[in-house]
Design a protein around this motif. Structure first.
Motif: not given
Length: 218
Positions: A54-80
């Protein structure tokens, strides 16, 4: 022109197949767990699982950026681990499609498992069958129609994903430019002939998949 036409179509199908497999496995497992158990906070957890529907796709995309982005722990682990960020990659498109398609698979699988006669499962437990054997040889076969229906709907949803993919994976030709994104670019650039060809392709494929779902239920 043929290469330009088929490239995003091929990419869309590949991403939808991979994300469809992921949601099939996770949807079956979580659907089975949630169908058979009652616990404190179940309603909250189930609401979170269905939220991408039910969420707008842009909201989902924004949350994915927050979770997997360079500034997140998950994003940093993936990049490492992989020496590159996950954003603006093929896998980013898979993740976006998986997130938006999962609720359809989960809800269908859960509904199918809830309709299974639990006396049959209990009889198998009395005979010494493990939970995995019960799942694969009793629960899944009895809920197969619902699972197949959920799988096809999830695949179709992943095939048509646009907003979250655009924000999280970008629009890179040959890499993350799926058919919905290609249609948007074609219209924006005034290439209506190519846009129509992609639209007809997507409508035809989606129609056939949904028709199969309805024929299977009859």
């Amino acid at each position: 022109m043929a290469t330009d036409f088929w490239s995003p179509v091929k990419l869309s199908v590949e991403i939808a197949v991979v994300s469809g497999f992921i949601v099939l496995v996770t949807g079956i497992l979580l659907g089975k767990i949630m169908a058979n158990r009652s616990f404190k906070g179940k309603v909250i957890l189930e609401t979170i699982l269905l939220l991408p529907l039910v969420l707008p796709p842009t909201v989902v995309g924004f949350l994915l950026i927050i979770v997997f982005g360079k500034n997140s722990v998950i994003g940093q682990v993936i990049e490492w681990l992989f020496h590159q960020p996950v954003m603006f990659t093929w896998w980013a498109a898979v993740i976006a499609s998986t997130v938006v398609a999962f609720p359809l698979m989960y809800q269908s699988a859960k509904t199918g498992f809830e309709a299974v006669d639990h006396d049959i499962e209990d009889a198998a437990r009395v005979d010494g069958a493990s939970e995995w054997k019960i799942l694969f040889f009793i629960s899944i076969p009895l809920a197969l129609k619902a699972i197949i229906s959920g799988g096809i709907l999830s695949f179709t949803r992943a095939l048509g994903e646009f907003g979250a993919t655009l924000m999280f994976a970008g629009n890179l030709p040959g890499k993350t430019q799926t058919t919905p994104l290609a249609i948007y670019i074609a219209i924006d650039s005034g290439n209506m002939e190519m846009a129509w060809m992609w639209v007809i392709c997507m409508v035809s494929l989606s129609f056939l998949l949904l028709l199969f779902v309805h024929l299977m239920k009859d």
